[in-house]
Design an enzyme around this catalytic site. Structure first.
Site, PDB file in Angstrom:
ATOM      1  N   CYS A 122      -5.048  -3.221   3.946  1.00 14.07           N
ATOM      2  CA  CYS A 122      -4.685  -2.707   5.258  1.00 14.07           C
ATOM      3  C   CYS A 122      -5.824  -2.740   6.281  1.00 14.07           C
ATOM      4  O   CYS A 122      -6.197  -3.804   6.756  1.00 14.07           O
ATOM      5  CB  CYS A 122      -4.106  -1.301   5.105  1.00 14.07           C
ATOM      6  SG  CYS A 122      -3.056  -0.790   6.499  1.00 14.07           S
ATOM      7  N   GLU A 182       0.837  -1.199   0.000  1.00 15.21           N
ATOM      8  CA  GLU A 182       0.000   0.000   0.000  1.00 15.21           C
ATOM      9  C   GLU A 182       0.874   1.253   0.000  1.00 15.21           C
ATOM     10  O   GLU A 182       1.879   1.332   0.691  1.00 15.21           O
ATOM     11  CB  GLU A 182      -0.900  -0.013   1.237  1.00 15.21           C
ATOM     12  CG  GLU A 182      -1.878   1.143   1.315  1.00 15.21           C
ATOM     13  CD  GLU A 182      -2.686   1.145   2.601  1.00 15.21           C
ATOM     14  OE1 GLU A 182      -3.795   1.690   2.595  1.00 15.21           O
ATOM     15  OE2 GLU A 182      -2.205   0.585   3.616  1.00 15.21           O
ATOM     16  N   LYS A 217     -10.254   0.524  -1.675  1.00 16.48           N
ATOM     17  CA  LYS A 217     -10.307   0.353  -0.219  1.00 16.48           C
ATOM     18  C   LYS A 217     -11.571   0.980   0.348  1.00 16.48           C
ATOM     19  O   LYS A 217     -11.914   2.129   0.041  1.00 16.48           O
ATOM     20  CB  LYS A 217      -9.064   0.973   0.411  1.00 16.48           C
ATOM     21  CG  LYS A 217      -8.944   0.770   1.915  1.00 16.48           C
ATOM     22  CD  LYS A 217      -7.635   1.368   2.427  1.00 16.48           C
ATOM     23  CE  LYS A 217      -7.472   1.219   3.921  1.00 16.48           C
ATOM     24  NZ  LYS A 217      -6.216   1.860   4.399  1.00 16.48           N
TER      25      LYS A 217
END
Length: 521
Positions: free
Chosen positions: A198, A75, A165
């Site tokens: 994440c 990321e 995301k």
């Protein structure tokens, strides 16, 4: 530009002799990258992005990558808001290579995937036109959304998957999709992957939804901010992969000075194949032979452990969990072969049975103390989301007071190992539903999780009064003198509508305990 052309030409010669994995193979080859991006305040964003892209291409072209079928980058390793790129929708079946409708990072990576005949998973800042219909999301003045996006290129450079995301961790200027997207893609070596990013790991959607949909291999890109005692990078990666029994390919940004590191490949219940927590920034490709989940005869080629001592790891910045709200009891400073305790909070009870030796240091050396703990309540993730945590745990403390727990000594070299744990047994009863996700959790003083053959983790469901419960036992079976934490740790998902937990929770009704009353220390 000439240099890049030469590199790609050389790579083309190499790829002709490479052997791709096939659907009939027991394994495939994966590469995960721990990456420290170059960023200078004196340089423009496009200059930084170009330098990072150059390093990505070097890694893709490296001899270490020759055998790799799929390669994953972390990321926020490549570009920024100012250098965001358009990315074609997978449904359009577009290979951006040499297509000048797209920025150079997407074009060049598409070309590299084609030349090197590899699947590439790259996280980048994507831009997209804001829709003309009514939408609650804020559109930038230039008419564009920006997303934190995983882009997947196949061996011919086509974009075959794009995940944006959903659970953000304070990213400025980044939008989310209207709901969490469950993104997966198929490969020519017979494996279907799901992917998320994440902070998504902490939530039900899309991460656990992929598991419920039958996905067995997960790609995880991250810039994780490690936290003691339960959420350091590799610690939570291995635990999540173990509990879901999935292959887990994790690629981490490498910035130990701000707490970011953690890269590895994990084979479900078999644990890590390769994993690293760095104490200094690094750029490195880790290659692993990954056993396919549907091939039970596949061998596990676990690599030698990469582990740094506590003194080296002291340069890794670690956050501290909000454990001050936990119910805790100090572990006695005396040897005990059969120590038992039941500890409760908000109707969750944890049962502890320990066998340990305590040796008081003969000099004035500092030593870690330990607390037994239970928690069933809400915490905030740095104010970006709230979540409900339910846990039974033992963790280290740098002193007698609770505020010293989940912290480390400034001088690890001057620390004595006063406690030797011969066995630890944690036991509790939890609700059994999709709303509760529990896993075995541990970490040592080198900020690495215990190997899977050092513990036994079991779950048993039972029904009482028409309600289903889950009885969980987590047992340490290998002696340890460098333990930092050992826990049954979990999340309770209360509000499924927005991917984050609401502020109001219902307590767990506990029906079982080894001991009916508290033991006062």
């Amino acid at each position: 530009m000439k240099i890049r052309t030469v590199i790609i030409s050389i790579a083309f010669c190499v790829v002709l002799s490479e052997q791709k994995s096939s659907p009939s193979d027991d394994h495939y080859w994966a590469g995960v990258v721990e990456f420290s991006y170059k960023e200078k305040e004196t340089e423009a964003p496009d200059v930084n992005t170009a330098k990072n892209l150059e390093r990505y291409i070097e890694l893709i072209n490296s001899t270490e990558a020759d055998t790799v079928d799929i390669m994953v980058f972390p990321e926020y390793g490549l570009n920024a808001i100012e250098t965001a790129s358009f990315v074609p929708a997978p449904s359009e079946r577009i290979a951006p290579c040499n297509n000048y409708e797209y920025e150079s990072i997407v074009r060049d990576l598409s070309c590299m995937a084609k030349v090197r005949q590899k699947y590439l998973v790259v996280n980048l800042v994507e831009k997209a036109l804001c829709p003309e219909n009514d939408d609650w999301r804020v559109c930038a003045p230039d008419g564009l959304y920006r997303f934190n996006t995983n882009v997947v290129f196949d061996r011919n450079g086509f974009v075959i998957a794009r995940y944006r995301k959903y659970n953000l961790f304070g990213e400025r200027g980044i939008n989310t999709t209207l709901s969490a997207e469950s993104v997966r893609f198929e490969t020519d070596f017979g494996v279907t992957f799901g992917t998320f990013i994440c902070f998504d790991l902490m939530f039900e959607n899309p991460a656990l939804q992929l598991i419920r949909d039958g996905v067995t291999d997960i790609i995880f890109t991250t810039m994780w901010f490690s936290e003691l005692p339960f959420l350091s990078g590799v610690q939570i990666q291995q635990a999540w992969a173990y509990q879901n029994n999935v292959n887990f390919l994790a690629s981490g940004a490498s910035h130990p000075a701000i707490g970011s590191t953690g890269t590895g490949v994990f084979a479900g219940k078999h644990g890590r194949i390769v994993a690293v927590m760095n104490y200094q920034a690094d750029v490195k490709l880790y290659v692993a032979q990954v056993p396919k989940i549907d091939k039970p005869q596949a061998t596990i080629a676990r690599q030698p452990i990469i582990k740094y001592n506590p003194s080296e790891m002291s340069s890794l910045k670690l956050k501290r969990d909000q454990i001050d709200a936990y119910e805790t009891v100090n572990l006695r400073l005396e040897s005990n072969s059969d120590y038992k305790l039941t500890l409760c909070q908000n109707q969750l009870c944890c049962n502890f049975t320990l066998n340990y030796t305590f040796t008081l240091p003969t000099s004035n050396q500092q030593f870690y103390r330990y607390r037994l703990a239970v928690h069933n309540g809400i915490r905030t993730f740095d104010g970006f989301a709230d979540g409900t945590i339910t846990t039974c745990a033992i963790f280290a403390c740098a002193g007698d007071r609770l505020e010293s727990c989940a912290t480390r000594f400034d001088n690890p070299a001057a620390t004595a190992d006063a406690f030797q744990f011969h066995s630890i047994d944690l036991h509790g009863v939890f609700p059994s539903s999709e709303d509760v996700f529990l896993l075995p959790n541990s970490v040592d003083m080198s900020i690495m999780p215990l190997e899977v053959d050092e513990f036994v983790y079991s779950e048993r469901q039972f029904v009482q009064d028409s309600v289903t419960y889950k009885e969980i036992r987590h047992t340490l079976i290998s002696p340890r003198s460098d333990l930092f934490s050992f826990a049954i740790w979990g999340r309770k998902f209360v509000n499924k509508d927005n991917g984050a937990d609401a502020a109001v929770v219902s307590a767990v009704l506990v029906l079982f305990a080894f001991i009916c009353s508290f033991v006062v220390m």
